[in-house]
Design a protein around this motif. Structure first.
Motif, PDB file in Angstrom:
ATOM      1  N   TRP A 278       0.785  -1.244   0.000  1.00  6.72           N
ATOM      2  CA  TRP A 278       0.000   0.000   0.000  1.00  6.72           C
ATOM      3  C   TRP A 278       0.812   1.287   0.000  1.00  6.72           C
ATOM      4  N   ASP A 313      -2.124  -5.420  -0.724  1.00  7.20           N
ATOM      5  CA  ASP A 313      -3.197  -4.604  -0.152  1.00  7.20           C
ATOM      6  C   ASP A 313      -4.314  -4.464  -1.184  1.00  7.20           C
ATOM      7  N   ASP A 314      -5.044  -3.387  -1.138  1.00  2.58           N
ATOM      8  CA  ASP A 314      -6.189  -3.166  -2.020  1.00  2.58           C
ATOM      9  C   ASP A 314      -5.746  -3.146  -3.503  1.00  2.58           C
ATOM     10  N   TYR A 364      -5.902  -8.692   1.132  1.00  7.93           N
ATOM     11  CA  TYR A 364      -6.693  -7.594   1.709  1.00  7.93           C
ATOM     12  C   TYR A 364      -8.135  -7.709   1.253  1.00  7.93           C
ATOM     13  N   CYS A 372     -11.868   0.201   0.511  1.00 10.96           N
ATOM     14  CA  CYS A 372     -11.627   1.654   0.599  1.00 10.96           C
ATOM     15  C   CYS A 372     -11.305   2.225  -0.775  1.00 10.96           C
ATOM     16  N   GLY A 373     -10.712   1.419  -1.633  1.00  5.54           N
ATOM     17  CA  GLY A 373     -10.358   1.887  -2.969  1.00  5.54           C
ATOM     18  C   GLY A 373     -11.511   1.731  -3.958  1.00  5.54           C
ATOM     19  N   LYS A 398      -5.829  -8.790   5.763  1.00  7.87           N
ATOM     20  CA  LYS A 398      -6.149  -7.475   6.341  1.00  7.87           C
ATOM     21  C   LYS A 398      -7.583  -7.172   5.951  1.00  7.87           C
ATOM     22  N   ASP A 400     -10.602  -4.607   6.100  1.00  5.99           N
ATOM     23  CA  ASP A 400     -10.672  -3.150   6.237  1.00  5.99           C
ATOM     24  C   ASP A 400     -12.122  -2.652   6.183  1.00  5.99           C
ATOM     25  N   CYS A 439      -8.794  -4.001  10.457  1.00  4.70           N
ATOM     26  CA  CYS A 439      -8.463  -2.619  10.102  1.00  4.70           C
ATOM     27  C   CYS A 439      -9.749  -1.824  10.196  1.00  4.70           C
ATOM     28  N   TYR A 441      -9.445   1.259  12.252  1.00  2.41           N
ATOM     29  CA  TYR A 441      -8.901   2.543  12.712  1.00  2.41           C
ATOM     30  C   TYR A 441      -9.121   2.810  14.206  1.00  2.41           C
ATOM     31  N   ARG A 459      -5.574  -2.321  13.663  1.00  2.00           N
ATOM     32  CA  ARG A 459      -5.168  -0.932  13.510  1.00  2.00           C
ATOM     33  C   ARG A 459      -5.793  -0.118  14.632  1.00  2.00           C
ATOM     34  N   ASP A 463      -4.886   6.311   8.719  1.00  2.00           N
ATOM     35  CA  ASP A 463      -3.725   5.998   7.881  1.00  2.00           C
ATOM     36  C   ASP A 463      -2.523   6.895   8.193  1.00  2.00           C
TER      37      ASP A 463
HETATM   38  C1  GLA Z   1      -7.529   2.170   4.063  1.00  2.00           C
HETATM   39  C2  GLA Z   1      -6.474   1.505   4.930  1.00  2.00           C
HETATM   40  C3  GLA Z   1      -5.142   1.557   4.224  1.00  2.00           C
HETATM   41  C4  GLA Z   1      -5.248   0.850   2.873  1.00  2.00           C
HETATM   42  C5  GLA Z   1      -6.377   1.467   2.051  1.00  2.00           C
HETATM   43  C6  GLA Z   1      -6.679   0.651   0.806  1.00  2.00           C
HETATM   44  O1  GLA Z   1      -7.296   3.529   3.900  1.00  2.00           O
HETATM   45  O2  GLA Z   1      -6.418   2.113   6.189  1.00  2.00           O
HETATM   46  O3  GLA Z   1      -4.134   0.971   5.011  1.00  2.00           O
HETATM   47  O4  GLA Z   1      -5.472  -0.509   3.083  1.00  2.00           O
HETATM   48  O5  GLA Z   1      -7.576   1.545   2.794  1.00  2.00           O
HETATM   49  O6  GLA Z   1      -7.673   1.213   0.020  1.00  2.00           O
END
Ligand code: GLA
Length: 649
Positions: A278, A313-314, A364, A372-373, A398, A400, A439, A441, A459, A463
């Motif tokens: 990421w 990751d994403d 992920y 998130c993406g 992970k 999220d 994840c 936050y 987490r 971020d």
């Molecule tokens: C969130 C997570 C990041 C990452 C992005 C991927 O923002 O906190 O660590 O995984 O999503 O889109």
């Protein structure tokens, strides 16, 4: 010391300045301005609205977000600075910050804590003779949420050279980590966990000249070692605690070390260490980049120091809204099985490749319909997805929160836990150990219940980005969470931001200074945080590599007792953090969060120690000497001393 600039400034004092010129802050190059969230905005608030504080609207200024900092070089021009500061009205009374104007390392003006509902405060600072100014916004000690901070109508009055912004005071990247010797030395975790009957994979981490041959005495039945590569594979049916003696031999000598293999219910008995895509590639990740990262990981020797995960990751999934053809395609097959995007044509082939190197693979997803993406998430398909991850051979997930926001009724504990329980059950059905990384936050104090949903790490914050503001506000806000860390359960203050990072195709060297990078790695090791390298491994420079391969520093992170450091002392901008180690010693970090060098003292009384103690500098891997009552050191701006303290014989 009197300098020419000082004499000139002195002469100008009290003299009417005829050629005085006003230079608005928002006309300076604001690229070096750090910001705890997104980027500073010229002439507008963080959300792009007109700057408005306590009902008053301003036509010029800068909207930023705590924690934020901008260094301005005045270069001898007598000057003053004026502004109106406050929390922008757009956060509707939330947020709390403090504005500080620093001059040559000293605080010249402080706003005190300002809340979202406060009227603006007028700043008027005389900068006569001052060479450099820092405009600082802190989170006022309560985290950065809603801290939209305005430097409104801000301007310098100068009569000499124009003010110039600069990134940070220049610092040489001094390598402290001694080079590993040519004789064999075994590093890394001293304990690993695996569930009965589940695939086991462990590559013996050893530095020293190759060729090297490996041994493992006392391996439980079901495991075999490849003596040429040092990779142990197989599975163990019988529960138990197995004491294995690892050996590594080359033409220069032999090393042995114990490894405890715990076959039981718990995994991730030390914080996971590896790489994640990421913080460098973000939405630009491809299977080819991941494979190359795995190759570079081995080539750099990271596996020899205990690093073992390669995590995607994403953006391995299809992203329905995207115009990028490589992110399009069918989302799932007829049975509801998720299909990777065209950039990842062969997931099994990819994990086979990673496993072949003796490394583990991570993936992920999100419990919501979208990640998130904006890619395909697992909502409603948790069973199929967990089965796919296992079939593909992934060892880490992970998970999220993201678009699950739209699915949760509220932020009650039950609703926060629900999606993580659903995936927990789906993962438990797989015949494969998958490290479960939550994840979300830190919502609902996840540290307190992450273990109850079988989370191995979680987490604790939003971020991270590569700025001191982000690093220090996240890292130092972990105080108190040490109560929840133990083998198999780790607080996760987010991934590492050393090396070439960038969140997309264009990467840049980290914006952290060398001292800030030492602070980052030292603190994350003390915090027993998962360590996930976030940089492009094909551009690994010697300094970054030295930060990631100091075995005495990494040992602090990987200590089998599994404690997390807590803050034991705080004095002004300096802090002392301490972590109990399995052998009875303490790992101690002496941190200086201030803008100039400071002496930091770790008192035995604060550490619960008494009598003569031996202090060892872990970065230099050198004994410093014996002390009776305290250890004190001069610590540079944003720097650290990381030491290990044990009773003298
Ligand atoms: C969130 C997570 C990041 C990452 C992005 C991927 O923002 O906190 O660590 O995984 O999503 O889109």
């Amino acid at each position: 010391m009197t300098t020419t600039a000082g004499i000139l400034a002195g002469l100008w004092m009290g003299t009417p300045v005829s050629a005085a010129e006003t230079v608005p802050l928002d006309k300076l190059d604001l690229k070096p301005m750090t910001c705890g969230w997104q980027k500073p905005v010229v002439g507008k608030s963080m959300d792009g609205n007109p700057l408005r504080i306590g009902g008053q609207v301003f036509a010029s200024g800068v909207g930023t977000h705590a924690a934020s900092e901008l260094n301005v070089i005045l270069d001898g021009g007598a000057a003053s600075f004026s502004a109106v500061v406050g929390v922008d009205d757009e956060v509707e009374g939330l947020g709390s910050v403090e504005f500080i104007v620093m001059g040559d390392g000293k605080a010249l003006w402080k706003s005190g804590v300002m809340k979202g509902s406060d009227k603006g405060k007028k700043v008027e600072v005389n900068l006569t003779g001052v060479k450099s100014v820092s405009l600082v916004v802190t989170d006022a000690g309560d985290g950065i949420n809603f801290d939209h901070a305005d430097w409104a109508a801000a301007a310098f009055t100068v009569s000499g050279a124009k003010p110039k912004t600069e990134a940070v005071p220049g610092e040489e990247p001094v390598i402290l980590t001694p080079k590993a010797g040519p004789a064999p030395k075994i590093n890394g975790a001293k304990v690993v966990g695996v569930r009965p009957g589940r695939p086991f994979l462990f590559r013996i981490p050893a530095t020293g000249e190759r060729p090297m041959s490996f041994s493992a005495a006392g391996l439980p039945s079901g495991l075999t070692l490849d003596p040429a590569t040092g990779i142990i594979t197989g599975s163990v049916a019988a529960r138990g605690s197995y004491k294995v003696e690892l050996g590594a031999k080359n033409s220069l000598g032999a090393a042995v070390r114990g490894l405890r293999i715990e076959v039981g219910d718990r995994i991730a008995l030390t914080p996971p260490m590896g790489w994640n895509s990421w913080n460098c590639f973000a939405h630009a990740v491809t299977a080819d980049k991941v494979r190359r990262a795995a190759d570079a990981f081995i080539k750099a020797g990271l596996a020899e120091h205990g690093w073992s995960y390669i995590n995607i990751d994403d953006f391995w999934e299809v992203c329905p809204g995207s115009r990028d053809a490589t992110l399009q395609g069918p989302e799932r097959d007829a049975e509801g099985r998720i299909l990777p995007n065209p950039r990842f044509p062969d997931m099994k082939g990819l994990t086979d490749y990673i496993h072949g190197l003796g490394l583990k693979a991570g993936l992920y997803s999100s419990p919501g319909p979208r990640t998130c993406g904006g890619c395909v998430g697992s909502f409603g398909f948790e069973e199929q997805d967990a089965a796919s991850y296992a079939a593909w051979g992934f060892d880490y997930l992970k998970y999220d929160w993201c678009s699950y926001n739209g699915k949760a009724y509220d932020r009650s504990l039950a609703e926060l836990k629900k999606p993580y329980q659903t995936m927990q059950k789906a993962l438990a059905k797989q015949n494969r150990d998958i490290v479960y990384s939550l994840c979300q936050y830190g919502m609902g104090q996840v540290s307190a219940w992450g273990d109850s949903v079988d989370g191995n790490c979680w987490r604790t914050t939003g971020d991270i980005t590569d700025s001191w503001a982000s690093l220090s506000s996240i890292g130092f806000s972990q105080a108190g969470l040490e109560a929840y860390a133990k083998p198999g359960n780790w607080n996760d203050p987010d991934m590492l931001i050393v090396g070439h990072v960038g969140w997309g195709p264009a990467l840049h060297p980290t914006r952290l200074t060398p001292n800030e990078q030492y602070t980052h790695i030292s603190l994350w090791c003390l915090l027993a945080s998962p360590l996930l390298i976030g940089c492009d491994l094909e551009q690994l420079d010697e300094f970054t590599l030295s930060l990631l391969t100091n075995d005495e520093v990494l040992e602090v992170n990987q200590d089998p007792l599994g404690r997390q450091a807590g803050r034991v002392a705080i004095a002004g901008k300096t802090e002392v953090w301490a972590k109990q180690m399995e052998d009875g010693s303490l790992a101690v970090g002496l941190f200086n969060r201030g803008e100039t060098a400071a002496t930091v003292t770790a008192e035995w009384s604060a550490l619960g120690l008494s009598g003569k103690q031996v202090v060892r500098d872990l970065w230099r891997q050198k004994e410093i000497g014996e002390q009776d009552k305290a250890f004190a050191a001069e610590i540079p701006r944003h720097g650290v001393a990381l030491v290990r303290i044990r009773p003298a014989k």
